[in-house]
Design an enzyme around this catalytic site. Structure first.
Site, PDB file in Angstrom:
ATOM      1  N   ASP A 136     -61.903  71.454   8.610  1.00  0.00           N
ATOM      2  CA  ASP A 136     -63.053  71.948   7.594  1.00  0.00           C
ATOM      3  C   ASP A 136     -63.896  70.790   8.280  1.00  0.00           C
ATOM      4  O   ASP A 136     -63.941  69.830   7.868  1.00  0.00           O
ATOM      5  CB  ASP A 136     -62.308  71.568   6.401  1.00  0.00           C
ATOM      6  CG  ASP A 136     -63.648  71.871   5.425  1.00  0.00           C
ATOM      7  OD1 ASP A 136     -64.808  72.121   5.935  1.00  0.00           O
ATOM      8  OD2 ASP A 136     -63.613  71.360   4.244  1.00  0.00           O
TER       9      ASP A 136
ATOM     10  N   LYS B 236     -74.053  68.746  10.511  1.00  0.00           N
ATOM     11  CA  LYS B 236     -73.889  70.147  10.507  1.00  0.00           C
ATOM     12  C   LYS B 236     -74.999  70.935  10.278  1.00  0.00           C
ATOM     13  O   LYS B 236     -75.254  72.179  10.602  1.00  0.00           O
ATOM     14  CB  LYS B 236     -72.807  70.567   9.342  1.00  0.00           C
ATOM     15  CG  LYS B 236     -72.278  71.819   9.226  1.00  0.00           C
ATOM     16  CD  LYS B 236     -71.088  71.732   8.237  1.00  0.00           C
ATOM     17  CE  LYS B 236     -70.702  73.305   8.164  1.00  0.00           C
ATOM     18  NZ  LYS B 236     -69.602  73.194   6.940  1.00  0.00           N
TER      19      LYS B 236
ATOM     20  N   GLU C 112     -65.549  79.782   5.672  1.00  0.00           N
ATOM     21  CA  GLU C 112     -65.126  78.814   4.642  1.00  0.00           C
ATOM     22  C   GLU C 112     -64.569  79.550   3.375  1.00  0.00           C
ATOM     23  O   GLU C 112     -63.399  79.339   2.837  1.00  0.00           O
ATOM     24  CB  GLU C 112     -66.157  77.728   4.359  1.00  0.00           C
ATOM     25  CG  GLU C 112     -66.285  76.637   5.530  1.00  0.00           C
ATOM     26  CD  GLU C 112     -67.503  75.876   5.230  1.00  0.00           C
ATOM     27  OE1 GLU C 112     -68.285  76.261   4.345  1.00  0.00           O
ATOM     28  OE2 GLU C 112     -67.865  75.224   6.213  1.00  0.00           O
TER      29      GLU C 112
ATOM     30  N   ASP D 154     -68.648  78.798  -2.951  1.00  0.00           N
ATOM     31  CA  ASP D 154     -68.348  77.746  -2.216  1.00  0.00           C
ATOM     32  C   ASP D 154     -69.661  76.819  -1.935  1.00  0.00           C
ATOM     33  O   ASP D 154     -70.540  77.073  -1.202  1.00  0.00           O
ATOM     34  CB  ASP D 154     -67.643  77.664  -0.778  1.00  0.00           C
ATOM     35  CG  ASP D 154     -67.678  76.759   0.205  1.00  0.00           C
ATOM     36  OD1 ASP D 154     -67.592  75.485  -0.369  1.00  0.00           O
ATOM     37  OD2 ASP D 154     -67.143  77.089   0.970  1.00  0.00           O
TER      38      ASP D 154
END
Length: 620
Positions: free
Chosen positions: A25, A85, A183, A205
């Protein structure tokens, strides 16, 4: 009597060989690595027992990753990179337009952004590779062997550029990527297997930097993503920034504060946010100006409610795309560290009319799901019945005449997928075709995103509409696109793998989907008009060519004048805005040229039969 396989000393026979695989992850705030051992998936700790790895890298003599880097964030912000990210797959111009204040020294470039550090100019791909390298070393040390491959998770709303940047980082870290996995889908894998639940589930999420909502159907081991939506620039970091800005206003701190002061404010904000998850108020202590204050629950809710509401809008859209209502959802699974905020859980519960599941560690669940999938893809469970079906977040199409978009793969199509569509030439003697690949929901190319262009040359020179070109779009399991074009007579072929240049504006996907809904009626009208204009051009070109060849020979003077009058009328109307008028004019021209077309057909048949009998054609 059972037969036993015997291997050479120190060797393992293939049927009993367990391939080492891991799920990663790669998060905005924290990253984790997990694996399956003895049939149980769990995250792997570092030497100090920490499972979470802060996604932070400090550059000096050698890269420091994680907690060691985090300690240097305030004292050396220019060389300590966090939340990288958010920079993946984006251009510097895009980053500057987001309004996000990042305490880094960016280098001006037309491609991916570069950051000046003590280790030189580094890209987000290189920085992410250092984080992945750290997780790789942790896994191989824990498992005592080299990894066969990994599954890396990405936000469902990552576009092609962002996914490709993630794969590039993995390659740079020496990892073999078995699959990029959305994800929310990874969370569904972990949750579905853990709970053995069937039905329709919403995966909410909210991580450090991104938000995703996915609607999934779980049935007999099949995980099907029905719809997905989200915001690739919304997460816990934004809550921190909002609180930090509030503190700056309360304390009278200027907007152009120094980099290290911004970092300290963000740290104070993050601590306050975490405190308010369990306490009624949080004390604020800004040491560099000697200011103290307090943030209570009521103030906190007023600050963060607008951001939480921004997550509810994609939830509505995902339900609409899936053709569902709130009442169809069996339950809601919470994923991501930011879902620990009670206010987020409260708002999600209000929207979905049910208490969300929070019993699975929201930080670990994505990595665990990725590990389960990696174990299967590595071949350790060849008989496993689980099937994972992901979807494309936006429609993929091709530009046609008139600047129109012909959608070949609609959004929310299950992947991997390959779809082909047949096209033809527009003009007589056309020997080449330009293929323009676009992404988006609007009807016009100008309102969509251009992904790639390539040409197919060597098409036989024939009458317009005679040749056939098959264009194939193929999206692999990672969500990456390849496009090919083949002419059916000669077999000539051209193709391209779509690796778009880095640079997608913040929230562009959200905007594209929103625009497609707001302009749906106008887009349909515009498309109808363009289609009639293209048809008018085709009819005009074909008629002019026919008149040039056979007009004098097959038409009388009055017939010629009648046709030219109708032709002039169409020429006047075709550039206007009345689609129905253009259509009627085309029909009128078709009517007055029917006799001319019949005579041309008779002349062609007579020419073909000259010197032959009807019986010869009947025999053939």
């Amino acid at each position: 009597m059972a037969l036993l396989q015997i291997s050479e000393p120190g060797q393992s026979t293939a049927p009993h060989q367990h391939r080492l695989a891991a799920g990663i992850d790669l998060g905005t705030t924290n990253s984790l690595v997990a694996t399956v051992r003895s049939g149980i998936a769990d995250t792997l700790p570092d030497a100090d027992g920490y499972h979470l790895l802060p996604s932070i890298v400090h550059y000096a003599d050698e890269p420091l990753v994680g907690y060691a880097a985090q300690k240097l964030a305030n004292s050396d912000p220019l060389n300590t990179i966090a939340s990288v990210k958010r920079l993946m797959g984006r251009g510097l111009a895009d980053i500057k337009t987001t309004g996000t204040r990042l305490p880094y020294d960016f280098v001006e470039t037309d491609a991916m952004p570069m950051i000046n550090t003590a280790a030189g100019k580094l890209s987000p791909v290189q920085i992410s590779a250092d984080i992945l390298q750290n997780l790789k070393q942790r896994a191989e040390k824990s498992l005592d062997g080299d990894l066969t491959g990994v599954v890396i998770t990405v936000p469902a709303y990552f576009d092609d550029a962002q996914r490709q940047a993630t794969k590039d980082a993995a390659t740079l870290a020496g990892l073999k990527v078995l699959r990029l996995l959305n994800e929310p889908t990874a969370a569904a894998v972990a949750y579905g297997l853990d709970k053995n639940a069937e039905g329709i589930h919403a995966i909410y999420d909210l991580g450090g930097g991104t938000f995703d909502i996915s609607i999934l159907r779980l049935q007999k081991g099949v995980f099907e993503v029905m719809a997905t939506a989200g915001d690739s620039a919304l997460g816990g970091d934004d809550f921190d920034r909002l609180i930090a800005e509030w503190i700056m206003q309360q304390a009278g701190i200027a907007e152009d504060a120094e980099h290290q002061h911004i970092r300290q404010l963000l740290e104070i904000a993050r601590t306050a946010k975490e405190t308010l998850s369990t306490e009624d108020s949080a004390l604020l202590n800004v040491k560099f100006i000697g200011w103290q204050g307090e943030l209570n629950q009521q103030q906190f809710k007023q600050l963060i409610d607008p951001l939480i509401q921004k997550t509810i809008m994609p939830c509505r859209r995902a339900l609409r795309d899936a053709g569902l209502t709130v009442g169809d959802i069996n339950d809601v699974v919470m994923v991501g560290g930011s879902t620990r905020m009670p206010r987020v859980r409260e708002k999600v519960s209000d929207f979905f009319k049910c208490e969300p599941h929070v019993d699975i560690d929201p930080d670990k669940v994505v990595a665990i799901g990725a590990a389960i999938q990696a174990d299967i893809l590595a071949g350790n469970k060849p008989d496993d019945e689980m099937l994972l079906l992901d979807v494309t977040p936006l429609s993929l199409g091709i530009e046609t005449m008139g600047g129109l978009v012909e959608k070949i793969i609609p959004r929310n199509t299950t992947i991997p997928v390959a779809k082909a569509q047949e096209f033809t030439t527009f003009k007589d003697g056309q020997t080449a075709m330009a293929v323009h690949v676009v992404q988006g929901e609007r009807e016009l190319v100008t309102d969509c995103r251009s992904l790639a262009r390539f040409e197919l040359r060597g098409i036989p020179a024939m009458v317009a509409g005679s040749t056939r070109i098959v264009v194939t779009y193929q999206v692999d399991a990672d969500g990456l696109l390849s496009v090919s074009a083949t002419e059916t007579i000669t077999g000539i072929h051209s193709e391209i793998t779509v690796k778009p240049s880095y640079g997608l504006e913040d929230q562009e996907i959200e905007r594209m989907l929103k625009d497609s809904l707001e302009h749906a009626k106008d887009d349909v009208a515009t498309r109808t008009l363009r289609e009639q204009q293209v048809e008018a051009d085709r009819v005009i070109n074909a008629l002019r060519a026919a008149l040039k060849i056979d007009g004098d020979r097959l038409l009388k003077q009055d017939e010629f004048l009648t046709i030219n009058t109708a032709l002039d009328q169409l020429l006047k109307l075709k550039d206007g805005t009345n689609a129905q008028a253009i259509k009627r004019s085309i029909e009128k021209l078709d009517e007055v040229t029917k006799e001319f077309a019949a005579r041309r057909m008779d002349a062609s048949i007579s020419k073909a039969m000259k010197g032959h009998t009807v019986n010869e054609f009947m025999e053939n």
